[in-house]
Design an enzyme around this catalytic site. Structure first.
Site, mmCIF file in Angstrom:
data_model
loop_
_atom_site.group_PDB
_atom_site.id
_atom_site.type_symbol
_atom_site.label_atom_id
_atom_site.label_comp_id
_atom_site.label_asym_id
_atom_site.label_seq_id
_atom_site.Cartn_x
_atom_site.Cartn_y
_atom_site.Cartn_z
ATOM 1 N N GLY A 142 -7.591 -24.680 8.372
ATOM 2 C CA GLY A 142 -8.380 -24.194 9.514
ATOM 3 C C GLY A 142 -9.095 -25.401 10.042
ATOM 4 N N CYS A 143 -9.688 -25.349 11.216
ATOM 5 C CA CYS A 143 -10.201 -26.585 11.794
ATOM 6 C C CYS A 143 -11.480 -27.067 11.143
ATOM 7 C CB CYS A 143 -10.404 -26.409 13.286
ATOM 8 S SG CYS A 143 -10.595 -27.968 14.127
#
Lengths: 410, 143
Positions: free
Chosen positions: B51-52
């Site tokens: 995920g970022c």
């Protein structure tokens, strides 16, 4: 410091987007380093272009084409003044700072950088001013050297001087750090680079809204900026380059507009700036950028600087009263950006809670992962102020942070 | 409880928050805090869901033909989101997981958190869980 002469509430009325609620709260837009909001004059310019003047430029003989072409070139003329470029042809329109840097890497880099040459960048750089050089060095076998910074987020100038040598062909540094707000001594950086024969590209994306830019005074070889950071539309920016360099550089993209004659036996290329402007550009956006530059000039950059400095000082004063507040980037010379962490809480959580309160900040690495590595953190919370922000908005931010500490703090 | 029954329960809980985003964040945080501690041995690179901004560790194991999931995250909100997925999908067979229609995510007023935003990797988490189920099924078929 005397109070700013600008009527901030009147300025805010020029920005329709600011007058809305987000999640039941008035919008507080503190993500200006990511992109600025647009005044009515810029929005109107785009609307007027498509309503009245839309036509392809530089090609037609009919009236609409004339009007569109004149308006397009008027932006170039304005940009020349805005940057104090010696000649209007030294202003190339691009899609933005990232494309401008890639253009230089692909053309100047490809032609003039050889195996064994060195390119210097700094720890502060945005990925757009790192990756094109990494790609170039991979292709050419040149070496990327990195100027270190100190804990305050300032380039260590003595270390920069140590890196400069006869192999250095290019120095590429930001004028203002997007993550920290540090204002770099680019004039001195350029002077020292020139002493050993290296060229300098300045990433001016963040500087355009905050500082007067004089490319001749800086003696910059290349200067890149994006319209959308300085009240202009997205998808548009420019590259300033000294004429002798631009003329020596091979074309970037091939196609219409950048040619003189095309035959299957061979093609000749257009003069600058058109040599680097292949295809139909985003004409409306270029025209609207003039409105953005006019807006800045009407306010006066010195007035903008004064207001933003007030916000920065007030912000730091208020935030410093929060026990868990830890600023990241405390350079002596800074633009109106406050990057920080709240000890014990992940920036992502803080950002989400602030958003629930209508406050827009940026969290994460801000496209400067090497800089975050330097500080040993994953990311920061970044509040970046513009001409239309107010002290009351900063108060709302402080309240929001206190709520976040209450909720997420251990 | 079936996957759908668990989802209905979650929808009921969130309906009481009346769409108030701040309260929803607070509630997610509480849920995340209740998630059992993930063993240090499982906080490894292979278990990270991309995920970022948030790091999510997801560990899968199987007991009695059912898949068990354990998870953790370095951000409070994502930990809460992860706990919802674990609550819905853990302790079910591979087929149940693969056939699950996760209707709860649109019904709990968190489209901001559970949209196409990469910031918390919610979609990636679902994908990873389903991949584990698929892998387990393929392994079981070969035996």
């Amino acid at each position: 410091m005397t109070e700013t002469l600008l009527d901030i509430q009147k300025i805010r009325e020029e920005f329709p987007i600011l007058h809305q609620e987000v999640n039941g709260n008035p919008l507080v837009y503190f993500d200006n380093a990511a992109t600025s909001q647009k005044p009515k004059s810029v929005i109107k310019a785009i609307n007027d272009y498509y309503t009245q003047d839309n036509a392809n430029i530089h090609r037609g003989v009919h009236t609409l084409a004339e009007r569109a072409t004149n308006a397009f070139e008027a932006t170039r003329k304005k940009a020349q003044q805005f940057l104090n470029s010696g000649e209007v042809e030294e202003i190339i329109f691009t899609k933005g700072t990232t494309e401008s840097i890639n253009l230089v890497a692909s053309t100047f880099g490809r032609k003039f950088i050889k195996e064994g040459d060195e390119i210097i960048i700094s720890t502060l750089e945005h990925h757009s001013n790192i990756v094109p050089w990494q790609l170039l060095c991979e292709e050419k076998g040149c070496t990327l050297k990195i100027i270190p910074i100190n804990e305050a987020g300032e380039i260590i100038f003595e270390k920069y001087l140590e890196l400069l040598n006869e192999n250095t062909k290019l120095v590429a540094v930001n004028h203002i750090s997007n993550s920290l707000g540090t204002i770099n001594p680019v004039k001195e950086i350029i002077a020292k680079a020139h002493e050993i024969g290296a060229k300098v590209l300045i990433d001016g994306a963040q500087a355009a809204p905050h500082l007067p830019i004089d490319v001749q005074d800086l003696d910059a070889d290349f200067y890149a900026l994006s319209a959308h950071k300085v009240y202009g539309p997205t998808g548009m920016g420019l590259l300033y380059g000294k004429r002798e360099l631009l003329e020596a550089m091979p074309p970037y993209q091939g196609g219409g507009e950048m040619i003189k004659d095309v035959h299957f036996s061979g093609t000749t290329f257009n003069d600058i700036p058109y040599k680097f402007e292949a295809g139909t550009p985003n004409i409306g956006e270029v025209i609207a950028f003039k409105a953005a530059m006019d807006f800045v000039d009407e306010l006066g950059k010195e007035n903008i600087i004064q207001h933003e400095q007030e916000l920065l000082d007030y912000g730091m004063e208020q935030l410093s009263q929060i026990e868990q507040f830890k600023p990241i980037g405390t350079a002596q010379n800074k633009a109106s950006v406050i990057s920080f962490i709240l000890e014990g809480i992940h920036p992502y959580d803080v950002g989400q809670l602030l958003d629930a309160k209508g406050i827009a900040v940026r969290t994460g690495h801000h496209c400067t992962q090497p800089l975050m590595d330097f500080y040993g953190i994953e990311g920061t919370i970044r509040a970046s102020f513009s001409i239309y922000n107010t002290k009351e908005e900063i108060d709302a931010l402080v309240d929001g942070l206190k709520s976040a500490i209450k909720l997420f703090g251990k | 409880m079936s996957i759908n029954e668990t989802q209905d329960e979650i929808i009921e809980e969130f309906s009481m928050l009346d769409g108030d985003l701040e309260m929803t964040i607070g509630y997610l945080m509480e849920l995340g805090e209740k998630l059992p501690e993930l063993q240090e041995t499982f906080r490894i690179e292979e278990n990270i869901v991309k995920g970022c901004q948030s790091k999510v560790w997801l560990n899968a194991s199987e007991v009695d033909n059912k898949l068990l999931f354990e998870a953790d995250s370095n951000t409070a909100i994502t930990k809460g989101l992860v706990s919802l997925l674990v609550r819905v999908l853990s302790d079910h067979t591979a087929d149940e997981i693969l056939n699950a229609d996760l209707f709860f995510k649109d019904k709990i007023g968190m489209s901001r958190f559970i949209g196409t935003q990469r910031s918390n990797g919610f979609a990636s988490m679902i994908k990873q869980i389903k991949n584990y189920a698929l892998a387990y099924k393929a392994k079981a078929a070969m035996q």
